[in-house]
Structures are given as structure tokens and as C-alpha cells.
Scaffold this active site. Structure first.
Site, mmCIF file in Angstrom:
data_model
loop_
_atom_site.group_PDB
_atom_site.id
_atom_site.type_symbol
_atom_site.label_atom_id
_atom_site.label_comp_id
_atom_site.label_asym_id
_atom_site.label_seq_id
_atom_site.Cartn_x
_atom_site.Cartn_y
_atom_site.Cartn_z
ATOM 1 N N TYR A 137 -39.648 27.948 36.445
ATOM 2 C CA TYR A 137 -39.901 28.862 37.563
ATOM 3 C C TYR A 137 -38.658 29.670 37.901
ATOM 4 C CZ TYR A 137 -41.298 30.792 42.015
ATOM 5 O OH TYR A 137 -41.592 31.667 43.025
ATOM 6 N N SER A 186 -42.697 35.084 51.802
ATOM 7 C CA SER A 186 -43.915 35.554 51.138
ATOM 8 C C SER A 186 -45.163 35.260 51.966
ATOM 9 C CB SER A 186 -44.051 34.900 49.756
ATOM 10 O OG SER A 186 -44.120 33.485 49.882
ATOM 11 N N THR A 203 -68.920 66.474 23.178
ATOM 12 C CA THR A 203 -67.708 65.989 22.522
ATOM 13 C C THR A 203 -66.660 67.086 22.675
ATOM 14 O OG1 THR A 203 -68.246 66.906 20.339
ATOM 15 C CG2 THR A 203 -69.066 64.697 20.835
ATOM 16 N N HIS A 204 -65.426 66.689 22.905
ATOM 17 C CA HIS A 204 -64.339 67.646 23.139
ATOM 18 C C HIS A 204 -64.655 68.580 24.323
ATOM 19 C CE1 HIS A 204 -62.685 66.461 19.224
ATOM 20 N NE2 HIS A 204 -63.927 66.570 18.776
ATOM 21 N N ASN A 238 -66.153 68.065 48.110
ATOM 22 C CA ASN A 238 -65.222 67.515 47.127
ATOM 23 C C ASN A 238 -65.614 66.087 46.735
ATOM 24 O OD1 ASN A 238 -63.676 69.875 47.370
ATOM 25 N ND2 ASN A 238 -62.577 69.027 49.127
ATOM 26 N N GLU A 244 -62.497 61.055 42.495
ATOM 27 C CA GLU A 244 -61.087 61.365 42.251
ATOM 28 C C GLU A 244 -60.193 60.196 42.634
ATOM 29 O OE1 GLU A 244 -61.641 66.182 42.953
ATOM 30 O OE2 GLU A 244 -60.768 64.950 44.535
ATOM 31 N N SER A 274 -63.483 70.616 52.875
ATOM 32 C CA SER A 274 -62.164 71.228 52.930
ATOM 33 C C SER A 274 -61.833 71.586 54.378
ATOM 34 C CB SER A 274 -62.138 72.496 52.064
ATOM 35 O OG SER A 274 -61.008 73.285 52.356
ATOM 36 N N LYS A 324 -67.008 73.889 50.696
ATOM 37 C CA LYS A 324 -66.596 72.893 49.703
ATOM 38 C C LYS A 324 -67.234 71.527 49.948
ATOM 39 C CE LYS A 324 -63.743 73.041 46.992
ATOM 40 N NZ LYS A 324 -62.305 72.854 47.248
ATOM 41 N N GLN A 376 -42.450 35.479 42.054
ATOM 42 C CA GLN A 376 -43.101 35.691 43.347
ATOM 43 C C GLN A 376 -43.733 37.072 43.428
ATOM 44 O OE1 GLN A 376 -41.395 34.053 47.069
ATOM 45 N NE2 GLN A 376 -41.174 36.187 47.718
ATOM 46 N N ASN A 398 -43.203 24.739 43.101
ATOM 47 C CA ASN A 398 -43.416 25.382 41.804
ATOM 48 C C ASN A 398 -44.820 25.099 41.264
ATOM 49 O OD1 ASN A 398 -40.754 26.030 42.131
ATOM 50 N ND2 ASN A 398 -39.993 24.920 40.342
#
Length: 491
Positions: free
Chosen positions: A333, A37, A171-172, A301, A306, A293, A299, A338, A126
Site C-alpha cells: 500500500y 478522505s 459512412t464517412h 440545442n 453534447e 439560446s 434555437k 487513495q 490497508n
């Protein structure tokens, strides 16, 4: 491959491992890689060293180490830490299994095994990793708290400066009523304010010390766990040794907090994606946080927004994954845990980067009050008509129906509600007065009428700004009004 060939590829017996005395067999190289690790828990090197020094001091105080040996351990660890800080620490693959073994191995090379070999007396990896995690996470969450404070500061600044700008509230995804741009900003400010408050509790809940719990049953040498906890800045102790080494709730709480926070991030990101579209044109993203793009030159973006939404999904996945990992584990443990180390490292980076990116996106936004104003339709004031009649004593359920008939009339005639004459309105209901057009068909007036706490009037918005400022200044958010105003029951 034959069995003998496979065995030839194995590493030597594990005499260099902290646990090597019991084992005479060789370790499969794949298992070596699967088990290590250090590639990620090296992030805890400073916390591991701090914990080891506190542990060495505790062992000195009960006679396990002499004063001179303790000073040598401190000296050696100062060198080890400097090597990590300067990125000069040399990892020994196959020997340095994790940050604990790496630091102790290097300490032994610097001060000799005769002293370094005493460091781990009474301690287990531990309780060591449980301590490292809590120390590191506490530091990182304070940084995230600072980033979140910066985001709230930018929101408050924008809300204060752009209070005159109106846009449709939705709304909606349908245009509903006019609101202030400041009010929209503050709606997310209060989501993030709730996150800010919850984060404080997450930090408080994790700040308890497991060091001294050993592998599971505690310490036989009588070390002073309270002194260790105080030295490391903990608020108290993990009181049961078995619980101390098996508890990863503080990781789950952090990841859960992050999942909820990123849910809020995804919502503001979606709103801003819509607002930045050509169909809306309410905002324009800085070129720093958008891309073009490869095919269509026109474009622009909203990639930053996003990606913030996408990272939200990743955060939810981390939560589900680690919740499943911890589910049904036996007590104490287990190596499954881990995986929580990798999960929390990913979580902290994702959250830190996301907050910083969102803060910069909001700070560099250009808004278009003109386009927002163009989107304010007369039909968004239909509620004003209903409330106008309410003030004349007409029951709201009746006024709602009357206002709906006015909407239908305007649609039938192909014109805006504000273009209907008083006579046409009275044709729907005779209780409309000569002042109806003046009272009902002004977006600024409609917004400013909402004077109750939490509403869209300028004073209500300014009070919301004051509430968030108080949270940032004191850490507490007023329950009623700022400076004790408001609250209680109507008399």
C-alpha cells in the site's frame, strides 16, 4: 510567519489517531486537510460497518472477543449505521480522518473503548479500505448493470416498433445505403450489449476478499478468511497478502470499462446531434433534454447529447490519470492509491447519470419518417445496379465500374439515376434488362434483399431483436442463431 507562529497553528499531537502512538509532533492543519478522505469515502459507511462486523465475528471465533463483546459491537454498529442512514452522524474534524476512524471512534463512544478498542486487532486500514472498495463497487456495478439493461430494453422496444422506417445509412458522413431505423438503433444496441457482457466480467473479477491480509503480511491470530469472505458475499480470496492490499486493478478495470462504454455513448450522441439538426430533421429531442439560446429564441440545442460527449472525455481523463498514479508504485500500500477512491466515486456517478440520461433521451425521441424518407436518394441504390449485373454472371469488379458510369451519366444529365431510361442504361451496358428499374430503384426492396444474418431485412432485424432479448433474459448472447439456428460451415 515565524516558525513558532506556524507551530502554534498546528493541531495537538496525534493521540486521537489510530497511528498516534509513534508521533509526538503536531500535524499541520493543511496536511490534515490534504490527508483526510472522509469527505468522500464516507460513501462506504455501510460496507465498512459490514466488514467490521465480519471481522469482529472472526476475532470472536479465535478468542480475541467474547460472545458478549461481539454482540455489543454489533449493537453499537447498528446505531452508527442508523445515524449515517438518517444523516445524523456527527463528523469530528481533525479526529475523523477517514470512514474507518470515524466509525470506530463513534463505536467507542457508544459501547466504550474497552470493547471497541479490540475491534481493530489484527486488521489494518490497508486491507480494510481494499475490502470496502470491493464491497461498495460490487453493489454500484450491479446498479449500473440494471441501468444498462434498461437502456437495452428501450432500444429493443424502439427497434421492434419502428421497423418499417427507412433512413440513409452513412459512412464517412456521406449518404451510403438505405437502412432501417431499427437497424441503426440495434447497431448501438450491440455495442451496449458487448459492454453489458464485459461488465459482468468486471464484477466477477473484483469479487475476491482481501480482508485478513493485514498491513501486508497476513494475520497472526489465525482468523478464518474463508468464513469472512463468505459472510461478505465474496466468491473467493485474494491469495497473497501483499498483493491483496496493493491491488487496484479492479478499479482500473472498472474505469477502463467506463471509458470504453462512454466512447460508445459519445458515438450515438454524435449521430443523434446530427439527426436532430435542421439539416437532417430525422429526430426531435424532448424539451426535457434540450435547452434554448439566451440570444436566439428559435434555437433548440441538444445539450443532453453534447454533455454526454463531454462526459466521455472526462471518463477518458480519469482512466489516464489513475493509470498514471498506479504506474511504477512500489509494492504494497502507498498513499497515492487513495486517489483511486475519489476516481472511482466520480466514475460511478458519471456512468450512472450518463446511462440514465441516454436511456431517457432515446425513450422520449420523436422520429420523423417523412424527413428520413426525403433523404433517401436514388444514388444510394448504385450498389443495387452492380448487384443486379452480378446476378447475371458479370464479375463484381466489372459491375462496380459499370454502376459508377451510370452515376456519372445521371450527374451529367442533372437527374436522378431512377429517372434514366432503360435505353440510357443499356447505352452504358447492354446487359441491363427491361426489369432493371423495377429491380434496382426501390429503397424498401433494397433493404429487404439483405436477408443474411445481421442484415437490414425485417427478418434479420427481428432476429437481432431476439438475440438482445435473450441476452437480457439469460445473460448470454447466442453465438450463431436464436434457439440454435444457423452456424457452422456451408456444405
Amino acid at each position: 510567519m515565524s516558525v513558532s507562529q506556524a507551530q502554534a497553528g498546528m493541531s495537538k499531537p496525534a493521540e486521537n489517531k489510530l497511528w498516534g502512538g509513534r508521533f509526538t509532533g503536531r500535524v499541520d492543519p493543511l496536511m490534515e486537510a490534504y490527508n483526510e478522505s472522509l469527505s468522500y469515502d464516507k460513501a462506504f459507511y455501510a460496507q465498512d460497518i459490514a466488514g467490521s462486523i465480519a471481522w469482529a465475528r472472526a476475532n470472536k471465533n479465535v478468542g480475541i472477543l467474547t460472545e458478549k463483546e461481539f454482540e455489543e459491537i454489533k449493537r453499537g454498529f447498528s446505531i452508527v449505521k442508523k445515524e449515517w442512514d438518517e444523516e445524523k452522524f456527527k463528523i469530528r474534524p481533525g479526529v475523523d480522518e477517514d470512514i474507518h476512524t470515524a466509525n470506530e471512534r463513534r463505536l467507542g463512544e457508544i459501547i466504550g473503548q474497552a470493547i471497541a478498542g479490540k475491534l481493530h486487532t489484527g486488521r489494518s486500514r490497508n486491507d480494510q479500505i481494499a475490502t470496502d472498495l470491493r464491497l461498495w463497487l460490487r453493489d454500484e456495478l450491479h446498479k449500473i448493470q440494471s441501468h444498462l439493461s434498461s437502456l437495452l430494453t428501450i432500444i429493443v422496444k424502439g427497434a421492434s416498433e419502428q421497423i418499417d422506417v427507412l433512413l440513409p445509412g452513412y459512412t464517412h458522413l456521406q449518404r451510403a445505403q438505405p437502412v432501417r431505423w431499427s437497424h441503426w438503433l440495434l447497431s448501438y444496441g450491440f455495442f451496449f450489449a458487448a459492454d453489458y457482457k464485459r461488465l459482468r466480467h468486471v464484477i466477477q473479477d473484483l469479487n475476491y476478499c482481501p480482508l485478513g491480509a493485514g498491513a501486508l503480511s497476513g494475520n497472526v491470530f489465525g482468523v478464518n478468511r474463508e468464513a469472512i469472505a463468505r459472510e461478505l458475499g465474496f466468491d473467493g480470496l485474494c491469495w497473497n497478502s501483499m498483493n491483496a492490499v496493493s491491488d487496484r486493478d479492479f478499479l482500473l478495470e472498472t474505469i477502463s470499462w467506463g471509458s470504453r462504454f462512454m466512447g460508445h455513448v459519445s458515438r450515438i450522441a454524435t449521430d443523434l446531434c446530427i439527426y436532430s439538426s435542421q439539416e437532417s430533421g430525422f429526430v426531435k429531442l424532448s424539451d426535457q433534454y434540450a435547452t434554448g439560446s439566451s440570444l436566439m429564441p428559435q434555437k433548440k440545442n441538444p445539450d443532453a447529447l453534447e454533455l454526454l460527449r463531454g462526459k466521455s472525455g472526462q471518463m477518458h481523463g480519469i482512466l489516464m490519470g489513475f493509470t498514471s498514479t498506479m504506474n511504477s508504485l512500489p509494492s504494497c500500500y502507498n498513499k497515492d492509491m487513495q486517489e483511486g477512491t475519489a476516481n472511482i466515486l466520480s466514475t460511478v456517478k458519471l456512468l450512472s447519470d450518463s446511462i440514465i440520461i441516454l436511456t431517457r433521451v432515446v425513450d422520449t425521441l420523436t422520429i420523423s419518417p417523412t424527413n428520413m424518407a426525403k433523404a433517401l436518394e436514388p444514388s444510394m441504390l448504385a450498389t443495387e445496379l452492380a448487384e443486379y449485373l452480378v446476378k447475371k454472371g458479370v464479375p463484381f469488379r466489372e459491375t462496380h465500374h459499370i454502376s459508377g458510369r451510370v452515376v456519372a451519366l445521371a450527374e451529367k444529365q442533372g437527374k436522378g439515376m431512377d429517372e434514366l431510361s432503360v435505353e440510357e442504361l443499356r447505352g452504358v451496358d447492354k446487359r441491363f434488362g427491361d426489369d432493371v428499374l423495377r429491380e434496382c430503384f426501390d429503397h424498401e426492396s433494397a433493404v429487404e434483399k439483405r436477408t443474411a444474418k445481421g442484415g437490414t431485412s425485417k427478418e434479420s432485424v427481428r432476429e437481432q431483436v431476439r438475440v438482445l432479448k435473450e441476452l437480457l433474459e439469460t445473460g448470454e448472447m447466442p453465438r450463431w442463431g436464436v434457439n440454435g439456428e444457423g452456424g457452422g460451415e456451408d456444405k
